[in-house]
Design a protein around this motif. Structure first.
Motif, PDB file in Angstrom:
ATOM      1  N   PRO A 122       0.807  -1.229   0.000  1.00 35.19           N
ATOM      2  CA  PRO A 122       0.000   0.000   0.000  1.00 35.19           C
ATOM      3  C   PRO A 122       0.834   1.269   0.000  1.00 35.19           C
ATOM      4  N   TRP A 180       1.472   1.236  -4.056  1.00 37.90           N
ATOM      5  CA  TRP A 180       0.313   1.216  -4.948  1.00 37.90           C
ATOM      6  C   TRP A 180      -0.931   1.718  -4.227  1.00 37.90           C
ATOM      7  N   GLU A 181      -1.594   2.692  -4.815  1.00 37.35           N
ATOM      8  CA  GLU A 181      -2.843   3.193  -4.258  1.00 37.35           C
ATOM      9  C   GLU A 181      -3.943   2.154  -4.465  1.00 37.35           C
ATOM     10  N   ASP A 182      -4.697   1.894  -3.396  1.00 34.39           N
ATOM     11  CA  ASP A 182      -5.763   0.887  -3.457  1.00 34.39           C
ATOM     12  C   ASP A 182      -5.234  -0.384  -4.121  1.00 34.39           C
ATOM     13  N   PRO A 183      -4.253  -1.041  -3.520  1.00 40.53           N
ATOM     14  CA  PRO A 183      -3.509  -2.101  -4.200  1.00 40.53           C
ATOM     15  C   PRO A 183      -4.331  -3.321  -4.585  1.00 40.53           C
ATOM     16  N   ARG A 238      -7.265  -3.360  -5.882  1.00 44.41           N
ATOM     17  CA  ARG A 238      -8.173  -3.063  -6.989  1.00 44.41           C
ATOM     18  C   ARG A 238      -7.449  -3.293  -8.314  1.00 44.41           C
ATOM     19  N   ASP A 252      -6.705  -2.192 -11.618  1.00 48.38           N
ATOM     20  CA  ASP A 252      -6.803  -0.871 -12.247  1.00 48.38           C
ATOM     21  C   ASP A 252      -5.687  -0.692 -13.271  1.00 48.38           C
ATOM     22  N   ARG A 256      -3.510   2.686 -13.801  1.00 42.54           N
ATOM     23  CA  ARG A 256      -2.375   3.110 -12.977  1.00 42.54           C
ATOM     24  C   ARG A 256      -1.060   2.983 -13.744  1.00 42.54           C
TER      25      ARG A 256
END
Length: 579
Positions: free
Chosen positions: A472, A475-478, A480, A482, A485
């Motif tokens: 975390p 990676w933001e909101d790991p 999810r 996405d 990114r």
């Protein structure tokens, strides 16, 4: 030479702690006395020799002092934090109580709030890392120290006594085989030369799925509901493609037996692939016997037996082909290389003798197959599973394919650099859903300090694929899925390709350094071609009665249940390969 010059003894000692320090101990008397008409006396000569040897002795002591000082400096650093080990056995009892062990390791690191931890297993320090900064310190700054592999029962079996590359410890054998792979196997010339074989398997992939969408597939009658006839086991499709690509490149064939008319795997291919995945499951698995050698006779967990059985299956299908091909080259029945097996066999020493033994060839072939079959299939299955739950992502990927490639031809390898979103989806699947919890272990060949901690010689270093890819702090909101990114930092604006490799080790694909994957480009290409062909050729949707794809992970990190999805051809029938 000017006899008025004086002889000065200057010694230079270099070490990691005291670089380029010069020591001028003394100056000898002028040589003019020796150069005069008076001959030097014996006592003068003895004095000079005595001074010379004293100087050497002082230099020896100084060098030894520097080494001891450096050693003590290392030891003053503590080991990374970790559970308190038991005497003799270390944390081996916890290996029995906590399965799978990788989850316990990550739980301990979480409880200790650390991104590097040391677990004492028997007489071995196992160091787990989930920080990109520390990972780079291991594999970039101190790469030479951590370029070896630990010796284990399973790695010895699959490498036929460490004559290959991937699991072979640091040494001359590893250097020899690495040179072969770089210069003679995975060079650009061979990659281009084998393009036709890769295209054949990419076409067969589409043919296989297309045939499963037809009425006659799978023994279903023409009265079977259309929804049932079009449900595809994506895992079977993906794994068959990954295995068939490397089989075609290696042996020049898709099937070991008669094969199937619809393009799918036969019994032989299923048995062979199953053996490869069994080896991958137990290769470097936490085996008690590797940490307490006196227990090897008991084979706790059956690791040795299971790997031995799997290797026998591999030998059953591969060794006969290799032996026959070697004989063809010896008898002059084959004089031109048609696949990678021919390349291995045709390599020669300067004196004309074969460069590689049959055991080296067989071991290296198995390692290449092991390195190829898992990640592409796993990434494609997970990516499609995630994107079926997010239809907007699936639609965006298809729109990119239509824009870059069109609908009048199938996607080709030269299209891959322009498929930014497709590459980002594959990259995100590799980040979030790695095939294994750790990378292949590195072993230290000397003491070292990394991240401020003392790492003793002989330690096993495990970079956590889960810890890095789901960190975390990185990676933001790991958790999810996405792909967006990976499209930041102006990738699209600058028209730069999105690579699957991650040199900064924020997650693990092909790692870096001396032990990085030598076939990284090939692995990337197989992964993206598999995913792109599936998305371009077919419209994918939920199977009947399913509202959301279950994303539960198995202990092996595979998707707990294989992905079954509804597939419908979306291109003109003339685009699909003929049956």
């Amino acid at each position: 030479m000017d006899m008025e010059e004086t002889l000065s003894i200057t010694l230079v000692a270099s070490s990691t702690s005291c670089p380029n320090i010069s020591y001028s101990f003394f100056q000898l008397p002028p040589l003019t006395k020796w150069a005069s008409h008076e001959n030097p006396t014996i006592s003068q000569i003895l004095v000079q020799f005595a001074i010379f040897f004293i100087t050497l002795f002082i230099f020896h002591l100084k060098t030894k002092f520097v080494k001891v000082f450096h050693k003590r400096k290392l030891v003053t650093h503590h080991l990374p934090p970790g559970p308190h080990p038991w005497p003799i056995v270390g944390s081996v009892p916890e290996m029995f109580k906590n399965r799978p062990l990788y989850r316990w390791i990550h739980l301990v690191m979480q409880e200790l709030n650390t991104e590097i931890a040391c677990f004492r297993l028997g007489n071995t320090n196992v160091v787990a890392v989930s920080s990109p900064e520390i990972a780079r310190e291991f594999l970039k700054k101190n790469d030479a120290v951590f370029a070896s592999r630990p010796l284990t029962i399973t790695s010895s079996i699959i490498s036929r006594g460490f004559v290959g590359t991937i699991v072979t410890p640091w040494g001359e054998q590893w250097k020899k085989m690495k040179r072969v792979l770089i210069s003679d196997v995975f060079n650009q010339s061979n990659i281009r030369w084998l393009l036709k074989k890769r295209n054949e398997e990419a076409d067969n992939l589409v043919k296989f799925v297309y045939n499963q969408c037809s009425i006659s597939n799978g023994g279903l009658s023409s009265s079977s509901p259309s929804s049932l006839r079009q449900v595809v086991n994506v895992r079977t499709v993906a794994q068959h493609y990954s295995a068939s690509v490397i089989r075609k490149m290696m042996f020049g064939k898709r099937y070991f037996g008669k094969g199937r008319e619809d393009g799918g795997p036969g019994d032989e291919e299923e048995e062979h692939s199953s053996a490869l995945f069994t080896i991958l499951l137990y290769l470097y698995a936490f085996s008690v016997s590797d940490y307490l050698p006196w227990l090897r006779v008991f084979d706790f967990g059956g690791h040795k037996r299971k790997v031995n059985d799997a290797v026998e299956v591999i030998k059953k299908y591969q060794d006969g082909i290799v032996n026959e091909r070697i004989q063809q080259w010896r008898e002059g029945k084959k004089v031109e290389a048609e696949d990678l097996l021919d390349v291995f066999i045709s390599l020669k020493h300067e004196n004309g003798d074969p460069l590689l033994s049959s055991e080296e060839i067989k071991a290296q072939i198995t390692e290449i197959l092991l390195a190829t079959v898992d990640n592409p299939a796993n990434a494609a299955e997970w990516a499609l599973s995630e994107m079926l739950n997010r239809p907007q992502q699936l639609q965006k990927a298809v729109e990119e394919l239509d824009s870059v490639v069109g609908k009048d031809r199938l996607v080709q390898e030269h299209d891959i650099p322009n498929l930014h979103y497709i590459n980002a989806c594959a990259r995100e699947a590799l980040r979030l859903h790695p095939m294994a919890p750790f990378n292949l272990p590195h072993q230290s060949v000397s003491d070292c300090v990394v991240g401020g901690y003392f790492i003793p010689k002989g330690s096993s270093i495990l970079l956590s694929r889960l810890g890095l890819g789901r960190n975390p702090g990185v990676w933001e909101d790991p958790m999810r899925f996405d792909p967006e990114r990976h499209l930041k930092d102006g990738v699209l604006a600058n028209q730069r390709a999105v690579a699957l490799a991650e040199p900064e080790l924020r997650f693990i694909t092909f790692t870096v350094g001396r032990r990085s994957c030598l076939g990284g480009w090939l692995g990337s290409t197989i992964t993206v071609m598999l995913f792109a062909r599936l998305l371009q050729g077919f419209t994918w949707s939920m199977p009947p009665g399913v509202e959301k794809i279950d994303l539960t992970e198995a202990d092996s990190l595979l998707k707990a249940m294989p992905l079954y999805a509804h597939a419908k051809p979306r291109l003109s029938p003339t685009v699909y390969p003929a049956n």
